[in-house]
Design a protein around this motif. Structure first.
Motif, mmCIF file in Angstrom:
data_model
loop_
_atom_site.group_PDB
_atom_site.id
_atom_site.type_symbol
_atom_site.label_atom_id
_atom_site.label_comp_id
_atom_site.label_asym_id
_atom_site.label_seq_id
_atom_site.Cartn_x
_atom_site.Cartn_y
_atom_site.Cartn_z
ATOM 1 N N GLU A 280 50.722 39.432 35.989
ATOM 2 C CA GLU A 280 51.541 38.588 36.845
ATOM 3 C C GLU A 280 50.709 37.549 37.567
ATOM 4 O O GLU A 280 51.134 36.416 37.770
ATOM 5 N N ASN A 281 49.505 37.937 37.998
ATOM 6 C CA ASN A 281 48.655 37.029 38.765
ATOM 7 C C ASN A 281 47.229 37.573 38.773
ATOM 8 O O ASN A 281 46.942 38.638 38.205
ATOM 9 N N GLU A 282 46.336 36.862 39.453
ATOM 10 C CA GLU A 282 44.937 37.257 39.506
ATOM 11 C C GLU A 282 44.751 38.600 40.198
ATOM 12 O O GLU A 282 43.927 39.415 39.790
ATOM 13 N N GLN A 283 45.513 38.847 41.252
ATOM 14 C CA GLN A 283 45.401 40.118 41.970
ATOM 15 C C GLN A 283 45.778 41.291 41.076
ATOM 16 O O GLN A 283 45.120 42.334 41.074
ATOM 17 N N ASN A 284 46.851 41.114 40.316
ATOM 18 C CA ASN A 284 47.267 42.152 39.377
ATOM 19 C C ASN A 284 46.191 42.398 38.323
ATOM 20 O O ASN A 284 45.897 43.537 37.962
ATOM 21 N N ALA A 285 45.585 41.317 37.832
ATOM 22 C CA ALA A 285 44.514 41.441 36.842
ATOM 23 C C ALA A 285 43.324 42.189 37.430
ATOM 24 O O ALA A 285 42.716 43.039 36.766
ATOM 25 N N HIS A 286 42.984 41.878 38.681
ATOM 26 C CA HIS A 286 41.851 42.544 39.336
ATOM 27 C C HIS A 286 42.110 44.043 39.445
ATOM 28 O O HIS A 286 41.206 44.869 39.208
ATOM 29 N N MET A 315 41.433 33.528 34.646
ATOM 30 C CA MET A 315 42.827 33.389 34.240
ATOM 31 C C MET A 315 42.907 32.290 33.183
ATOM 32 O O MET A 315 42.228 31.263 33.285
ATOM 33 N N ILE A 316 43.714 32.506 32.158
ATOM 34 C CA ILE A 316 43.866 31.522 31.090
ATOM 35 C C ILE A 316 44.982 30.554 31.469
ATOM 36 O O ILE A 316 46.135 30.956 31.633
ATOM 37 N N LYS A 317 44.609 29.313 31.639
ATOM 38 C CA LYS A 317 45.577 28.289 32.029
ATOM 39 C C LYS A 317 46.096 27.564 30.793
ATOM 40 O O LYS A 317 45.440 27.506 29.751
ATOM 41 N N LYS A 318 47.291 26.991 30.932
ATOM 42 C CA LYS A 318 47.901 26.293 29.806
ATOM 43 C C LYS A 318 47.063 25.108 29.349
ATOM 44 O O LYS A 318 47.081 24.730 28.191
ATOM 45 N N HIS A 346 34.017 40.092 39.154
ATOM 46 C CA HIS A 346 34.159 38.780 39.789
ATOM 47 C C HIS A 346 35.029 37.890 38.915
ATOM 48 O O HIS A 346 34.911 37.908 37.687
ATOM 49 N N PHE A 347 35.907 37.144 39.565
ATOM 50 C CA PHE A 347 36.742 36.168 38.887
ATOM 51 C C PHE A 347 36.149 34.779 39.075
ATOM 52 O O PHE A 347 35.731 34.423 40.182
#
Length: 369
Positions: A280-286, A315-318, A346-347
């Motif tokens: 859903e977002n970076e936080q979810n990925a973390h 995060m993979i952006k369009k 680390h992101f």
């Protein structure tokens, strides 16, 4: 059982060339997911049915991957519910539905397809696909009659050929040691991530129209993470390469246990692994990645005992779909994790926000602070 005069002719002298053509077409495909969708499409055409589902079971787990192929459906039937193109296919990860779970238990006992008679008008058929004497998948569809012996034999032959060809695809796309996807398939997977869909509505037996699917996808993103085993060279030097290989195998096992079936897991080379997951977002990925990191650190490896991993993610952006760009960002974050204590995540985006990395747009370079 009541006999029915009208049955789909899935094998006769006139259809046989068509079947051979379908098999020839199937064996030209080199992507596993496309191959499985095409297999469902072929079976739907042979059985003359509008929809067929494949439930890919996961051992004793209650989770499964649902793959569905649907042929054209008339919008007049229910315009609010159905809005299909000429053909549609999709996948999603779900809990095994109760009726499928019941059928699975029966199939494991009898070894035969599960057939439920719906008042003599429709037959719900759950057909098993075996791999190494274990049920690997279940095919679910409805017919106006039960399968006869000849039809069962044709399906068995088709699935047998498909199984052998899938083994060849696996050998080409998977790392021989760990069984994860190999680096050869990575760039192709980057190009396909926009086509991956998460259609939660399908899990409940509901069909979403195109607008609903678009809205669902707009709320999701993709994360790519590089995971590197800390001090792996020391493990090889101290314990030998056989133990080192065992560590790689166990890391891949932990990955399979902690990531979802639909996540793409790669052995990128040496002690580096890559995962592409839908979040859903970076936080979810973390959260997802940190769970894997903690499980790995707590796992007791034979001889070595404790093994940790460092993780760099982005995060993979369009507008950033080049594989080299995406992997480069994650690699910068991994480098930072390695240089600042290891066993951490680390992101790339977070390092930019916090000022630890500065990206120069003109030169496309990165400065570390």
């Amino acid at each position: 059982m009541t006999e029915h005069s009208s049955e789909p002719n899935i094998q006769n002298a006139e259809k046989e060339p068509s079947l051979l053509d379908k098999l020839a077409s199937l064996t030209t495909i080199r992507n596993i997911e496309q191959f499985e969708f095409s297999l469902l499409k072929t079976m739907a055409e042979l059985l003359e049915i509008k929809e067929i589902s494949m439930y890919k079971v996961r051992g004793a787990s209650s989770k499964c991957t649902l793959m569905v192929y649907s042929s054209a459906v008339s919008p007049e039937k229910d315009p609010e519910t159905y809005s299909f193109q000429s053909h549609e296919d999709y996948t999603s990860e779900i809990n095994l539905p109760p009726d499928i779970e019941t059928a699975l238990k029966r199939i494991k006992t009898t070894g035969e397809p599960y057939i439920s008679d719906k008042q003599g008008q429709r037959y719900s058929i759950i057909y098993p696909v075996f791999e190494d004497n274990q049920v690997n998948s279940l095919l679910s569809f409805e017919l106006s009659h039960a399968l006869n012996e000849k039809q069962i034999q044709v399906l068995a032959n088709l699935l047998g050929i498909a199984h052998n060809f899938r083994i060849l695809l696996d050998e080409n796309q998977r790392d021989k040691l760990t069984g994860l996807l190999n680096r050869h398939t990575f760039e192709e997977s980057i190009l396909k991530i926009q086509e991956l869909s998460l259609n939660a509505g399908h899990c409940c037996g509901q069909q979403w129209n195109s607008e609903n699917r678009r809205k669902a996808l707009d709320g999701l993103g993709y994360c790519l993470a590089i995971m590197d085993i800390d001090d792996f060279k020391q493990i090889n030097d101290r314990f030998g390469h056989i133990i080192g290989d065992e560590v790689l195998l166990l890391i891949s096992y932990i990955m399979k246990q902690n990531f979802r079936t639909r996540d793409l897991l790669f052995r990128f080379g040496g002690e580096e692994f890559v995962v592409i997951c839908r979040v859903e977002n970076e936080q979810n990925a973390h959260t997802v990645l940190d769970r894997f990191r903690r499980v790995t650190a707590d796992y007791r490896f034979p001889r070595v005992r404790t093994v940790t991993v460092s993780v760099g993610a982005t995060m993979i952006k369009k507008n950033h779909l080049f594989a080299t760009t995406i992997i480069g960002r994650a690699d910068k974050a991994l480098y930072f994790a390695k240089k600042n204590g290891k066993n951490q995540i680390h992101f790339y985006e977070d390092l930019i926000r916090r000022g630890y990395l500065v990206e120069h747009d003109k030169a496309g370079t990165i400065d570390f602070f």
